[in-house]
Design an enzyme around this catalytic site. Sequence first.
Site, PDB file in Angstrom:
ATOM      1  N   VAL A  22      39.296  46.554  48.291  1.00  0.00           N
ATOM      2  CA  VAL A  22      39.327  45.326  49.087  1.00  0.00           C
ATOM      3  C   VAL A  22      40.024  44.214  48.298  1.00  0.00           C
ATOM      4  CG1 VAL A  22      37.937  43.547  50.233  1.00  0.00           C
ATOM      5  CG2 VAL A  22      37.251  45.956  50.376  1.00  0.00           C
ATOM      6  N   CYS A  23      39.789  44.165  47.002  1.00  0.00           N
ATOM      7  CA  CYS A  23      40.304  43.087  46.152  1.00  0.00           C
ATOM      8  C   CYS A  23      41.818  42.884  46.276  1.00  0.00           C
ATOM      9  CB  CYS A  23      39.916  43.311  44.701  1.00  0.00           C
ATOM     10  SG  CYS A  23      38.123  43.384  44.439  1.00  0.00           S
ATOM     11  N   PRO A  24      42.639  43.934  46.187  1.00  0.00           N
ATOM     12  CA  PRO A  24      44.080  43.679  46.275  1.00  0.00           C
ATOM     13  C   PRO A  24      44.505  43.146  47.635  1.00  0.00           C
ATOM     14  CG  PRO A  24      43.656  46.044  46.159  1.00  0.00           C
ATOM     15  CD  PRO A  24      42.352  45.348  45.880  1.00  0.00           C
TER      16      PRO A  24
END
Length: 187
Positions: free
Chosen positions: A46-48
């Site tokens: 999810v972070c990128p």
Amino acid sequence: MSLINTEIKPFKANAYKDGQFKTVTDADLKGKWSVVFFYPADFTFVCPTELEDLADNYAEFQKLGVEIYSVSTDTHFAHKAWHDTSPAIGKIKYTMLGDPTLAISRNFEVLIEEEGIADRGTFVIDPEGKIQIVEITAGGIGRDALELLRKVKAAQYVAAHPGEVCPAKWKEGEKTLAPSLDLVGKI
């Protein structure tokens, strides 16, 4: 206790920006609007998508005089490696702070102690260094840069227009409210 309207705590961190390593302190956030955007870890899922969304909208934040600082408990070296290998992260022009000591994550009360990573915390900080917006979401829930941009505009508007407030879904240029005795029960 809420962090709203509290001053950011002192910190010093190594960071990666524009192909360089640099040192960032709490003093760097003062004098302008800032967004401090915590995420769990580099090289994840999810972070990128969130960091790329911020990268795609970074110019809009810059037009408002807002600087963005992403933070994870990874090192600045990991940030560089991720920036160099991921097409999404390679778009980033804002500062990526490393927090391997966990101090910044603790200061902003987003550290998941037993995992050594940060929750998805978003903080909007005014030029005086006071926190005006706090949003924390569960690990599997990604954030939206355009919604954050709308909230920053609302925070800037309220700061520049004492006595006015922005209602739900307010967008720049729309009508605001001026709380008063005459308005009670009329909304």
